[in-house]
Motif scaffolding. Structure first.
Motif, PDB file in Angstrom:
ATOM      1  N   PHE A   7      39.446  56.955  27.834  1.00 18.12           N
ATOM      2  CA  PHE A   7      40.117  55.651  28.728  1.00 18.12           C
ATOM      3  C   PHE A   7      39.586  54.433  28.367  1.00 18.12           C
ATOM      4  O   PHE A   7      39.658  53.355  28.952  1.00 18.12           O
ATOM      5  CB  PHE A   7      40.107  55.843  30.052  1.00 18.12           C
ATOM      6  N   SER A   8      38.699  54.324  27.283  1.00 19.33           N
ATOM      7  CA  SER A   8      38.144  53.180  27.186  1.00 19.33           C
ATOM      8  C   SER A   8      39.262  52.213  26.269  1.00 19.33           C
ATOM      9  O   SER A   8      39.828  52.469  25.191  1.00 19.33           O
ATOM     10  CB  SER A   8      37.034  53.173  26.176  1.00 19.33           C
ATOM     11  N   ILE A   9      39.403  50.928  26.712  1.00 18.68           N
ATOM     12  CA  ILE A   9      40.104  49.782  26.096  1.00 18.68           C
ATOM     13  C   ILE A   9      39.315  48.655  25.763  1.00 18.68           C
ATOM     14  O   ILE A   9      39.792  47.474  25.751  1.00 18.68           O
ATOM     15  CB  ILE A   9      41.393  49.681  27.181  1.00 18.68           C
ATOM     16  N   SER A  10      38.378  48.848  25.279  1.00 21.18           N
ATOM     17  CA  SER A  10      37.228  47.854  24.748  1.00 21.18           C
ATOM     18  C   SER A  10      37.860  46.968  23.838  1.00 21.18           C
ATOM     19  O   SER A  10      38.651  47.461  23.072  1.00 21.18           O
ATOM     20  CB  SER A  10      35.922  48.534  24.378  1.00 21.18           C
ATOM     21  N   PRO A  11      37.863  45.712  23.825  1.00 26.91           N
ATOM     22  CA  PRO A  11      37.205  44.820  24.691  1.00 26.91           C
ATOM     23  C   PRO A  11      37.859  44.157  25.765  1.00 26.91           C
ATOM     24  O   PRO A  11      37.293  43.180  26.444  1.00 26.91           O
ATOM     25  CB  PRO A  11      36.804  43.572  23.656  1.00 26.91           C
ATOM     26  N   PHE A  12      38.826  45.023  26.273  1.00 26.05           N
ATOM     27  CA  PHE A  12      39.559  44.475  27.457  1.00 26.05           C
ATOM     28  C   PHE A  12      38.946  45.192  28.741  1.00 26.05           C
ATOM     29  O   PHE A  12      38.210  46.206  28.531  1.00 26.05           O
ATOM     30  CB  PHE A  12      41.011  44.842  27.405  1.00 26.05           C
ATOM     31  N   ASP A  13      39.453  44.858  29.812  1.00 28.61           N
ATOM     32  CA  ASP A  13      38.814  45.575  31.093  1.00 28.61           C
ATOM     33  C   ASP A  13      39.902  45.693  31.986  1.00 28.61           C
ATOM     34  O   ASP A  13      40.921  45.036  32.127  1.00 28.61           O
ATOM     35  CB  ASP A  13      37.732  44.850  31.704  1.00 28.61           C
ATOM     36  N   PRO A  15      40.266  45.696  35.247  1.00 33.54           N
ATOM     37  CA  PRO A  15      40.490  44.784  36.435  1.00 33.54           C
ATOM     38  C   PRO A  15      41.299  43.788  35.917  1.00 33.54           C
ATOM     39  O   PRO A  15      42.057  43.228  36.705  1.00 33.54           O
ATOM     40  CB  PRO A  15      39.322  44.495  36.933  1.00 33.54           C
ATOM     41  N   ALA A  16      41.147  43.238  34.773  1.00 37.53           N
ATOM     42  CA  ALA A  16      41.694  41.818  34.385  1.00 37.53           C
ATOM     43  C   ALA A  16      43.159  42.271  34.141  1.00 37.53           C
ATOM     44  O   ALA A  16      44.447  41.656  34.540  1.00 37.53           O
ATOM     45  CB  ALA A  16      41.255  41.387  33.226  1.00 37.53           C
ATOM     46  N   ILE A  17      43.739  43.508  33.436  1.00 40.54           N
ATOM     47  CA  ILE A  17      44.925  43.923  33.236  1.00 40.54           C
ATOM     48  C   ILE A  17      45.738  44.183  34.612  1.00 40.54           C
ATOM     49  O   ILE A  17      46.935  43.461  34.739  1.00 40.54           O
ATOM     50  CB  ILE A  17      44.738  45.051  32.380  1.00 40.54           C
ATOM     51  N   VAL A  18      45.070  44.552  35.534  1.00 35.63           N
ATOM     52  CA  VAL A  18      45.988  45.069  36.734  1.00 35.63           C
ATOM     53  C   VAL A  18      46.003  43.746  37.550  1.00 35.63           C
ATOM     54  O   VAL A  18      47.108  43.680  37.978  1.00 35.63           O
ATOM     55  CB  VAL A  18      44.929  46.088  37.518  1.00 35.63           C
ATOM     56  N   THR A  19      45.038  42.695  37.410  1.00 36.15           N
ATOM     57  CA  THR A  19      45.458  41.514  38.113  1.00 36.15           C
ATOM     58  C   THR A  19      46.232  40.793  37.600  1.00 36.15           C
ATOM     59  O   THR A  19      47.263  40.059  38.181  1.00 36.15           O
ATOM     60  CB  THR A  19      44.268  40.678  38.097  1.00 36.15           C
ATOM     61  N   ALA A  20      46.463  40.749  36.165  1.00 41.18           N
ATOM     62  CA  ALA A  20      47.625  39.982  35.481  1.00 41.18           C
ATOM     63  C   ALA A  20      48.866  40.743  35.832  1.00 41.18           C
ATOM     64  O   ALA A  20      49.853  39.950  36.034  1.00 41.18           O
ATOM     65  CB  ALA A  20      47.158  40.064  34.034  1.00 41.18           C
ATOM     66  N   VAL A  21      49.088  41.867  35.818  1.00 37.21           N
ATOM     67  CA  VAL A  21      50.154  42.666  36.067  1.00 37.21           C
ATOM     68  C   VAL A  21      50.660  42.535  37.604  1.00 37.21           C
ATOM     69  O   VAL A  21      51.723  42.141  37.772  1.00 37.21           O
ATOM     70  CB  VAL A  21      50.425  44.103  35.753  1.00 37.21           C
ATOM     71  N   PHE A  22      49.861  42.510  38.525  1.00 39.47           N
ATOM     72  CA  PHE A  22      50.047  42.378  40.053  1.00 39.47           C
ATOM     73  C   PHE A  22      50.505  40.853  40.283  1.00 39.47           C
ATOM     74  O   PHE A  22      51.496  40.980  40.898  1.00 39.47           O
ATOM     75  CB  PHE A  22      48.812  42.558  40.689  1.00 39.47           C
ATOM     76  N   CYS A  23      49.801  39.905  39.592  1.00 39.62           N
ATOM     77  CA  CYS A  23      50.165  38.586  39.993  1.00 39.62           C
ATOM     78  C   CYS A  23      51.538  38.279  39.490  1.00 39.62           C
ATOM     79  O   CYS A  23      52.520  37.623  40.023  1.00 39.62           O
ATOM     80  CB  CYS A  23      49.285  37.685  39.351  1.00 39.62           C
ATOM     81  N   ASP A  24      51.942  38.697  38.219  1.00 42.38           N
ATOM     82  CA  ASP A  24      53.088  38.483  37.776  1.00 42.38           C
ATOM     83  C   ASP A  24      54.383  39.151  38.158  1.00 42.38           C
ATOM     84  O   ASP A  24      55.555  38.803  38.125  1.00 42.38           O
ATOM     85  CB  ASP A  24      53.002  38.450  36.096  1.00 42.38           C
ATOM     86  N   ALA A  25      53.873  40.388  38.695  1.00 39.08           N
ATOM     87  CA  ALA A  25      55.002  41.312  39.359  1.00 39.08           C
ATOM     88  C   ALA A  25      55.703  40.536  40.670  1.00 39.08           C
ATOM     89  O   ALA A  25      56.812  40.628  41.023  1.00 39.08           O
ATOM     90  CB  ALA A  25      54.426  42.413  39.569  1.00 39.08           C
ATOM     91  N   ILE A  26      54.696  39.756  41.421  1.00 40.29           N
ATOM     92  CA  ILE A  26      54.881  38.894  42.335  1.00 40.29           C
ATOM     93  C   ILE A  26      55.994  37.983  42.038  1.00 40.29           C
ATOM     94  O   ILE A  26      57.054  37.840  42.665  1.00 40.29           O
ATOM     95  CB  ILE A  26      53.652  38.471  43.080  1.00 40.29           C
ATOM     96  N   ILE A  27      55.559  37.395  41.059  1.00 44.94           N
ATOM     97  CA  ILE A  27      56.347  36.051  40.408  1.00 44.94           C
ATOM     98  C   ILE A  27      57.964  36.880  40.011  1.00 44.94           C
ATOM     99  O   ILE A  27      59.018  36.128  40.154  1.00 44.94           O
ATOM    100  CB  ILE A  27      55.749  35.460  39.222  1.00 44.94           C
ATOM    101  N   GLY A  28      57.879  37.799  39.313  1.00 45.95           N
ATOM    102  CA  GLY A  28      59.169  38.511  38.824  1.00 45.95           C
ATOM    103  C   GLY A  28      59.752  39.085  39.908  1.00 45.95           C
ATOM    104  O   GLY A  28      61.321  38.965  40.110  1.00 45.95           O
TER     105      GLY A  28
END
Length: 53
Positions: A7-13, A15-28
């Motif tokens: 499940f390693s997605i280095s250099p990404f993390d 929490p950042a991916i989940v936060t980005a998708v969650f915030c934009d799902a609200i906008i969507g």
């Protein structure tokens, strides 16, 4: 092969991916409820793609 490397997605993390998708799902969701052409799925994918560019 251990579970961490699977499940390693280095250099990404995650929490950042989940936060980005969650915030934009609200906008969507707001755009979809108002009948705008870009909905939840499109907005989430755009935000996910641009969050690391």
């Amino acid at each position: 092969m251990d579970i961490h490397s699977l499940f390693s997605i280095s250099p990404f993390d995650w929490p950042a991916i989940v936060t980005a998708v969650f915030c934009d799902a609200i906008i969507g969701l707001e755009r979809q409820l108002r009948g705008k052409p870009v909905g939840i799925h499109t907005s989430a994918l755009i935000t996910l793609g641009t969050s690391y560019s």
